[in-house]
Every structure is written in C-alpha cells, then in structure tokens.
Design a protein around this motif. Structure first.
Motif, PDB file in Angstrom:
ATOM      1  N   TYR A 190       0.805  -1.270   0.059  1.00 27.55           N
ATOM      2  CA  TYR A 190       0.014   0.014   0.172  1.00 27.55           C
ATOM      3  C   TYR A 190       0.845   1.213   0.094  1.00 27.55           C
ATOM      4  N   THR A 191       0.365   2.292  -0.487  1.00 27.55           N
ATOM      5  CA  THR A 191       0.836   3.618  -0.123  1.00 27.55           C
ATOM      6  C   THR A 191       0.086   4.596   0.849  1.00 27.55           C
ATOM      7  N   THR A 192       0.878   5.224   1.589  1.00 26.83           N
ATOM      8  CA  THR A 192       0.578   6.343   2.583  1.00 26.83           C
ATOM      9  C   THR A 192       0.739   7.771   1.974  1.00 26.83           C
ATOM     10  N   TYR A 193      -0.355   8.473   2.295  1.00 24.93           N
ATOM     11  CA  TYR A 193      -0.249  10.024   1.653  1.00 24.93           C
ATOM     12  C   TYR A 193      -0.519  10.602   2.917  1.00 24.93           C
ATOM     13  N   PHE A 194       0.767  11.499   3.347  1.00 23.66           N
ATOM     14  CA  PHE A 194       0.507  12.253   4.541  1.00 23.66           C
ATOM     15  C   PHE A 194       0.387  13.853   4.095  1.00 23.66           C
ATOM     16  N   ILE A 202       5.762   4.579   0.068  1.00 23.34           N
ATOM     17  CA  ILE A 202       5.249   3.223  -0.461  1.00 23.34           C
ATOM     18  C   ILE A 202       5.512   2.060   0.537  1.00 23.34           C
ATOM     19  N   ASN A 203       4.761   1.462   1.041  1.00 26.23           N
ATOM     20  CA  ASN A 203       4.665   0.556   2.241  1.00 26.23           C
ATOM     21  C   ASN A 203       4.894  -1.190   1.510  1.00 26.23           C
ATOM     22  N   SER A 204       6.170  -1.641   1.603  1.00 27.25           N
ATOM     23  CA  SER A 204       6.355  -2.879   1.285  1.00 27.25           C
ATOM     24  C   SER A 204       6.883  -4.077   2.141  1.00 27.25           C
ATOM     25  N   THR A 205       6.631  -5.191   1.933  1.00 28.17           N
ATOM     26  CA  THR A 205       6.971  -6.154   2.669  1.00 28.17           C
ATOM     27  C   THR A 205       8.473  -6.331   2.520  1.00 28.17           C
ATOM     28  N   GLN A 206       9.467  -7.144   3.232  1.00 30.05           N
ATOM     29  CA  GLN A 206      10.614  -7.239   3.180  1.00 30.05           C
ATOM     30  C   GLN A 206      11.030  -8.459   2.544  1.00 30.05           C
ATOM     31  N   PRO A 207      12.100  -8.634   1.403  1.00 33.11           N
ATOM     32  CA  PRO A 207      12.463  -9.914   1.036  1.00 33.11           C
ATOM     33  C   PRO A 207      12.833 -10.829   1.791  1.00 33.11           C
ATOM     34  N   ILE A 276      -3.913   5.697   3.672  1.00 35.88           N
ATOM     35  CA  ILE A 276      -3.536   4.322   3.076  1.00 35.88           C
ATOM     36  C   ILE A 276      -4.377   3.991   1.956  1.00 35.88           C
ATOM     37  N   THR A 277      -3.811   3.461   0.890  1.00 33.58           N
ATOM     38  CA  THR A 277      -4.335   2.953  -0.370  1.00 33.58           C
ATOM     39  C   THR A 277      -3.595   1.760  -0.589  1.00 33.58           C
ATOM     40  N   SER A 278      -4.575   0.725  -0.873  1.00 33.35           N
ATOM     41  CA  SER A 278      -3.960  -0.639  -1.071  1.00 33.35           C
ATOM     42  C   SER A 278      -3.583  -0.563  -2.742  1.00 33.35           C
ATOM     43  N   SER A 279      -2.439  -1.351  -2.860  1.00 33.20           N
ATOM     44  CA  SER A 279      -1.765  -1.335  -4.340  1.00 33.20           C
ATOM     45  C   SER A 279      -2.675  -2.091  -4.883  1.00 33.20           C
ATOM     46  N   ILE A 280      -3.823  -2.986  -4.400  1.00 31.49           N
ATOM     47  CA  ILE A 280      -4.388  -3.887  -5.287  1.00 31.49           C
ATOM     48  C   ILE A 280      -5.868  -3.295  -5.644  1.00 31.49           C
TER      49      ILE A 280
END
Length: 336
Positions: A190-194, A202-207, A276-280
């Motif tokens: 997801y993304t978070t706009y402030f 951009i909010n991502s999982t860790q590899p 928050i906005t989901s990437s999907i």
C-alpha cells in the motif's frame, strides 16, 4: 450571611470563568491541529462547528479534565466518523519532565516486553495446526526476535491460525514485518499519503526475514469488533492477496495512521494524518472494517477455524499426526 453567600457565589463564578477560558483554549488548539494535520483538509470546519454547538449547550461545563478528554474523544469520533481520534488527559505532565526520544523508546520497549511484545500464546493444535495469539504491534526493533521465534515455532505445521480478536493495533513497521513472513518476495502492499507533509510513502514487505518464512500454506485469521488499525491491516492485506481466510466479526474500521500532539501541556491528541491506499484495490478499510470470509461471533471463531481446517485435512488427505478416525472424532467433539 449575605456577604458570605456573595463571596461563595463570586468564588464559584471565578472557577467557572477559569474553566470556560481553559476549555476555549483547548478547543481552539485542537481545531487548529485538525486544520493543519488531518487527512481531510475540510474536516476542521466540522470540528469547529461541533465545539461551538457543544459549548453553547454547556456540554463541557463542570467536567473533570479526564472526563472532558473522554467526551472530546467520543464527540470527535462520531462527528468526523474516524475512530482514530483520541484525547487523553496527561496528569502531572510537563515539558521539562518529557524524556528524549531514545529514553521514551527504551521505556516503551520495557513495558512492551512485560507483555511479550503482544505474543500472548503460541502453540500447536491437534491436526498439526499452528496457533499464534497476537495482541499488539510493538516496534519491530524491539519485537523482531520474538516474532521470528513465534513463526519458527509453527514452521513445521501444515496450516496456521493467527488470533487477532484482542489486537488493538500499533506500529506500522511491525505490520509490514509480520506480513513479510507470508510473501516470498518484496511486495508493495500500500501507499500512505501524508497531507501535512504532502508526501506519499510506498509500504512494502521485506524480501528477507530473520525467522523462517511461512509460505504456500493455509492461513486463517481470527477477528472481532475489537480488532483495530494494524491488526485490521494484517487481516486485510493477507486476505486481499489471497494468502489468508478471515473468520470472526467485522473489524473496527480504522485504517489511517496518526500523529501525536500535546495540547496546552495537559492533553494528548491523536490525529489521523495519513491515508492508506491498497496497491491492489486502491481502497482501504476505513469506516468499513475488514469483512470476514466466514462471519461468526468472536467467541466461536477459533472453534470454527479449527473445524474448517480439520475438514479440509480429510478432504485433501493431508498427512498429520492424527489418523483419519482420530480426526473424525475430534471434529465430532468440536461440533458438540
């Protein structure tokens, strides 16, 4: 006697005036914080109108500071329709006593450690089913080892139940770290706009994770009306990516992150400053909550999940420590 009564009346008038003046300053400060920071830039108008109407009705008169804060929380949440608003009276607070960031973090970590960083119970249920009862998201820096240990404990199970029925949320980075255990590669969730910073993150999982990842297995998440914020995020994103099924009640409906503000050195104010906005789906669970795949009462969710997994074991022929007759007997017991 008349002079005494007049003096008492004058004294009470002074107190009422002081309370009124104090209330006006606090309400004005809160309105200003909402105007400059809340994700909806027009919402402060509702806040201003709310405070004016309630003041005229005398709703804030003769309240203790603790009750005043509680009423403000209630009014803001209902009027703005955002459950992340929160006001708390800070007894004996002073800027001079406020510890620096490192000391505050150290103190928070200590208190979180007393609750095992939210990990209430980890076990293996009959049928080789992992179970994690998780009650709160502390910072990943402090709780990463405990999370890794919890996932490692259930690594050899065929399926996993994550119980979030009493989880009120917490740290966003911990949400991302927890999610990382169920994705085989880095994934943008997801993304978070402030608005107050005019910045999108951009909010991502860790590899990679310090513990063993839990991949390509059935995951069930238990929810209740108390499941809130980051707890909802874990359920929402794993459900959305078809990595987990949600069983229980519709969650609280608080998606947007908050900032903390000190009002007049007496009150803590939480204001949702991001969206928050989901990437999907390009949506989130604000106001709505996470909708379960199987809706049952919170107290029945664990049994419902256990039954469903056991029946799936029979259907798929998955090998466990139990024989087929033993699984059938366990199902009969749970259904009674």
């Amino acid at each position: 006697m008349k002079k005494i009564l007049a003096g008492i009346f004058f004294f009470h008038s002074l107190i009422s005036y002081a309370q009124s003046d104090h209330t006006k300053v606090v309400l004005s400060d809160i309105t200003e914080k909402v105007k400059n920071n809340y994700i909806d830039k027009e919402a402060y108008k509702k806040v201003d109108s709310l405070f004016q109407n309630e003041s005229k009705k005398g709703s804030f008169n003769h309240l203790s500071k603790k009750d005043f804060a509680a009423l403000l929380t209630q009014k803001l949440r209902i009027n703005i329709n955002d459950k992340h608003f929160f006001v708390k009276y800070l007894e004996n607070y002073s800027p001079q006593k406020a510890v620096d960031e490192k000391e505050r973090e150290k103190e928070n970590n200590f208190h979180n450690s007393l609750e095992n960083f939210g990990f209430e119970n980890i076990q293996r249920l009959e049928g080789n089913i992992g179970y994690i009862n998780f009650k709160g998201f502390a910072s990943p820096e402090s709780s990463e080892k405990t999370l890794a240990a919890a996932i490692n404990f259930v690594a050899n199970t065929n399926s996993l139940i994550i119980d979030l029925r009493e989880n009120g949320g917490g740290d966003n980075d911990m949400l991302l770290l927890f999610c990382s255990y169920f994705f085989d590669k880095k994934t943008d969730l997801y993304t978070t706009y402030f608005r107050n910073k005019d910045k999108t993150v951009i909010n991502s999982t860790q590899p990679k994770t310090s513990g063993q990842k839990y991949l390509h297995k059935n995951i069930t998440i238990l929810t209740s009306k108390k499941s809130f914020s980051a707890a909802e995020g874990l359920a929402y994103f794993l459900q959305e990516h078809k990595l987990a099924e949600v069983i229980g009640e519709k969650t609280g409906g608080a998606a947007n992150p908050v900032d903390h503000f000190i009002i007049q050195n007496q009150y803590l104010l939480l204001v949702p400053t991001g969206e928050i906005t989901s990437s999907i789906s390009h949506k989130n669970w604000e106001y709505i909550g996470v909708i379960p795949d199987q809706e049952v009462k919170a107290e029945d969710a664990l049994k419902a999940a256990h039954l469903k997994i056991l029946k799936n074991i029979l259907k798929t022929g998955t090998k466990t420590e139990l024989s087929i007759p033993e699984i059938k007997n366990l199902i009969n017991k749970l259904e009674q």
